[in-house]
Design an enzyme around this catalytic site. Structure first.
Site, PDB file in Angstrom:
ATOM      1  N   HIS A 195      58.485   8.726  44.904  1.00 52.25           N
ATOM      2  CA  HIS A 195      59.491   9.611  44.297  1.00 52.25           C
ATOM      3  C   HIS A 195      58.825  10.764  43.566  1.00 52.25           C
ATOM      4  CE1 HIS A 195      58.672   7.834  40.350  1.00 52.25           C
ATOM      5  NE2 HIS A 195      58.781   6.628  40.915  1.00 52.25           N
ATOM      6  N   CYS A 211      55.489   2.284  41.400  1.00 54.56           N
ATOM      7  CA  CYS A 211      55.920   3.271  42.403  1.00 54.56           C
ATOM      8  C   CYS A 211      54.846   4.337  42.617  1.00 54.56           C
ATOM      9  CB  CYS A 211      57.200   3.964  41.921  1.00 54.56           C
ATOM     10  SG  CYS A 211      58.656   2.935  42.117  1.00 54.56           S
TER      11      CYS A 211
END
Lengths: 312, 440
Positions: A195, A211
């Site tokens: 992301h 992440c």
């Protein structure tokens, strides 16, 4: 005779006018050059002009400046300049001097090139490889590196999931810490994805909860190229996992992934190292059992753990 | 009258000569002249098919090792081109069957796992190229397993052994030591007794790695008839042979105090490595090497014991692999076959160490002795290998299915208690009898 004098006078006039206009033009170039070479910074009153507008346009294209282009160097432009300087490792003072100008020129040239390239990548097997040690995300096409982006990976306490994954979710504007784009991975033991970020200074570090963080401008470039099912390998040192139970088809988790990893190390092909005990893993176990003359059950029993040297 | 008689005799001579010439011509097409020489002015292309089994970690170097071996042949013959094809093991026999059917098998065929040496009339009897001295130097089991129908068809490369491993500190044997057993061999009776006497609470006298195909093959090899058919497809096993096989399992599984042998033992390796089990087996070469090293790492001093024999002749389970030579329907000539035979000999001599390296096989050839403890010890068992082929009749890719489709399902039915010994015996005998190409 009068006619000749007249012609001569007209000629002189024309030449004079020409020479004047050349001088004027030369003077304009010189003047503009002077103006463009000024150091742009936050002043009182704010600096303004075409050069500031150009700066804002470039910063915007590179993804550092998200406000309106006004041609006025205010605090928002200052913050964008500082962020850019941090990204390119130029002294982050917020002033646009020759070094920053050069870095801007390089960045925008590369950006244009990359945009052009990524807009139409060559055909071939498209996949992503994230190297947690180097903190990079590389686009591979037919196993050849095509473009590499900087990224942030998980902290020591919340490591990124090493393994072979697939994109199973795509969405835009999650906002906050997820930036402008989200691409979810099929990790069986948690929610992980690639992301954007609202902390661009964290890129290149171990900062996330597992992440993969990218600059918004980078993730925005990548996003349209990534399809559902695109393979993503996160490479790095695997954590050593003890396996305390027997495993069989249908199970998921770290223990399954440890078995898959060990099978691969032993030369068998369990499919993706994704912590999912599917057909490929079962087949690899059977092959291993047959290789060693054991009953080919396809289950990970203590004999298999012994042969793979997995601690329990 | 005399004239007629003369004319008749002349006609007979002419017809006879013509037939003889035709016969010679026909025979020349199918005969082989081992004395033929490789013509240095002629270009030859030899096709070699090599099986590529599942080889953890070493598949790449298995291929390159064999390619290097082939290259040492071609370096001596610049006019010979060798095309080597590595064929996945599972497809190998079916592809050969197809090629034979089409009349175009490869010049050289090598199956690194199977012992089958005879594949029908397109195969070149390799014995034509083996001198009497060389044949005499081969051990009887090697000679027997490379032969079919009284002819040598293969060049032996390596043996695969199936053994048991014992922990001498746990194994109780009467009158002899386990080390003596390793060289002398033993019978099933001795085996049952040793297992029974070694049984202790929580410490089994025997753990099985497998109750399916490997244990069945070990048992049938111990009878001296490792294959149910001979090379012509005639059934070798009698009903009493099969009953004997069933009886060995019955005795084994009836030993008091043992955990059930017909259930997958999911922790048999630990039971042995931790010194609990006295005996473990049957072990194939790969597991033998792994367990041998692991046992030593854990401070055990294991001994390898051959599979017990079901007869006084002390047969144990050792199967050989050989390099085979074929010709094509459109015969390419004696010198071509000679080139293929020379390459087969070259491969036969060099493949043993490669199989030993990648598949823990026992390379055939004294020059490789001793070859590590497990294989070196098993090498002494070669003399106890069955002097009978481990083969399955003349039709590759089809006939061997009887193991997977007939014998194993019936065996598993028997050992898991779904069939009685009598049912297993009669059903297996009837099935094999129906499968036999030639009736006894």
């Amino acid at each position: 005779m009068r006619r000749k004098v007249l012609i001569l006078l007209v000629a002189i006039l024309l030449l004079t006018a020409n020479a004047y206009s050349i001088n004027e033009a030369a003077g304009a170039i010189k003047c503009n050059c002077d103006e463009r070479s000024r150091v742009l910074k936050l002043t009182s009153p704010y600096m303004s002009g075409d050069d500031v507008e150009d700066l804002q346009l470039i910063l915007r294209k590179l993804g550092f400046f998200n406000a309106d282009v006004t041609g006025v160097f205010g605090p928002v432009t200052l913050a964008a300049v500082k962020e850019f300087q941090q990204w390119v490792n130029v002294d982050s003072v917020g002033e646009v001097g020759p070094k920053t100008q050069a870095a801007l020129t390089t960045a925008i040239t590369e950006h244009s090139l990359v945009s052009a390239l990524l807009a139409a990548p060559p055909d071939g097997d498209f996949r992503l490889v994230i190297d947690v040690d180097k903190r990079t995300l590389t686009v591979l096409i037919d196993n050849k590196p095509y473009k590499t982006f900087p990224c942030a990976v998980g902290k020591t306490s919340t490591k990124s999931p090493i393994g072979d994954w697939a994109i199973i979710q795509k969405s835009t504007n999650w906002g906050g810490g997820f930036g402008t784009r989200w691409m979810g991975l099929n990790v069986p033991w948690g929610i992980f994805g690639i992301h954007g970020t609202n902390k661009p200074s964290s890129i290149g570090t171990t900062a996330s909860g597992g992440c993969i963080r990218m600059f918004n401008r980078d993730v925005e470039q990548l996003y349209p190229l990534v399809k559902m099912g695109t393979r993503v390998s996160i490479v790095g040192p695997y954590p050593k996992i003890k396996v305390n139970q027997q495993l069989s088809k249908g199970q998921t988790g770290h223990e399954v992934q440890q078995v898959q990893l060990s099978l691969r190390d032993a030369g068998f092909s369990p499919g993706f190292t994704d912590g999912r005990f599917g057909n490929d893993t079962e087949q690899a176990i059977k092959q291993m059992q047959e290789f060693y003359g054991l009953m080919a059950t396809g289950k990970v029993d203590f004999n298999i753990l012994n042969l793979l040297r997995i601690k329990r | 009258m005399l004239r007629r008689l003369l004319l008749f005799l002349l006609a007979v001579v002419v017809i006879g000569t013509a037939l003889y010439a035709l016969r010679s011509r026909m025979i020349r097409e199918y005969c082989i002249n081992p004395q033929a020489k490789i013509d240095p002015k002629q270009d030859y292309t030899l096709k070699v098919w090599i099986g590529k089994p599942v080889l953890p970690n070493t598949a790449g170097s298995y291929v390159s090792d064999i390619e290097d071996l082939v290259a040492t042949y071609t370096s001596n013959y610049t006019n010979i081109t060798v095309e080597t094809y590595f064929i996945p093991q599972l497809q190998l026999e079916a592809k050969l069957a197809e090629a034979i059917k089409g009349g175009d098998p490869p010049d050289i065929y090598f199956n690194p796992i199977s012992s089958q040496v005879f594949f029908g009339e397109l195969q070149v009897p390799f014995g034509l190229y083996v001198s009497k001295e060389q044949a005499a130097s081969w051990l009887p089991p090697a000679m027997a397993q490379a032969s079919a129908n009284g002819k040598i068809y293969g060049y032996p490369t390596a043996f695969y052994s199936r053994v048991f491993m014992a922990n001498p500190a746990r194994l109780t044997i009467e009158r002899v030591t386990s080390e003596q057993l390793a060289t002398m061999g033993w019978t099933w009776e001795q085996f049952y007794t040793a297992v029974e006497k070694s049984n202790q609470p929580g410490k089994p006298g025997l753990v099985l790695t497998n109750y399916g195909d490997p244990v069945l093959r070990a048992i049938v090899a111990s009878t001296g008839k490792p294959a149910p058919f001979d090379d012509s497809g005639r059934l070798l096993w009698s009903e009493s042979d099969i009953a004997n096989i069933a009886e060995i399992w019955h005795r084994l599984s009836s030993i008091q105090g043992l955990p059930a042998l017909n259930v997958v033992n999911e922790d048999c390796l630990t039971q042995f490595i931790q010194g609990k089990a006295a005996l473990i087996g049957p072990l194939n070469p790969q597991l033998t090497v792994w367990l041998w090293n692991e046992a030593h790492r854990k401070g055990l001093d294991p001994v390898l014991l051959p599979v017990p024999s079901a007869t006084e002749d002390q047969f144990t389970d050792l199967s050989a692999t050989s390099v085979l030579v074929f010709r094509q329907v459109s015969y390419q000539g004696h010198s071509h076959t000679k080139a293929a035979a020379e390459l087969a000999r070259h491969l036969g001599e060099g493949l043993g160490p490669i199989l030993s390296k990648h598949l823990a096989a026992i390379p055939y050839g004294e020059s490789y002795l001793p070859f590590g403890a497990p294989t070196g010890q098993a090498y002494s068992d070669i003399l106890r290998a069955a002097v009978a082929p481990y083969s399955y009749g003349p039709a590759p890719g089809v006939a061997n299915n009887h193991w997977a489709e007939v014998i194993n399902p019936l065996w598993l039915g028997y050992v898991t208690g779904k069939k009685t010994a009598g049912e297993f015996t009669s059903q297996l005998y009837t099935s094999l009898h129906n499968l036999a190409y030639a009736q006894p």
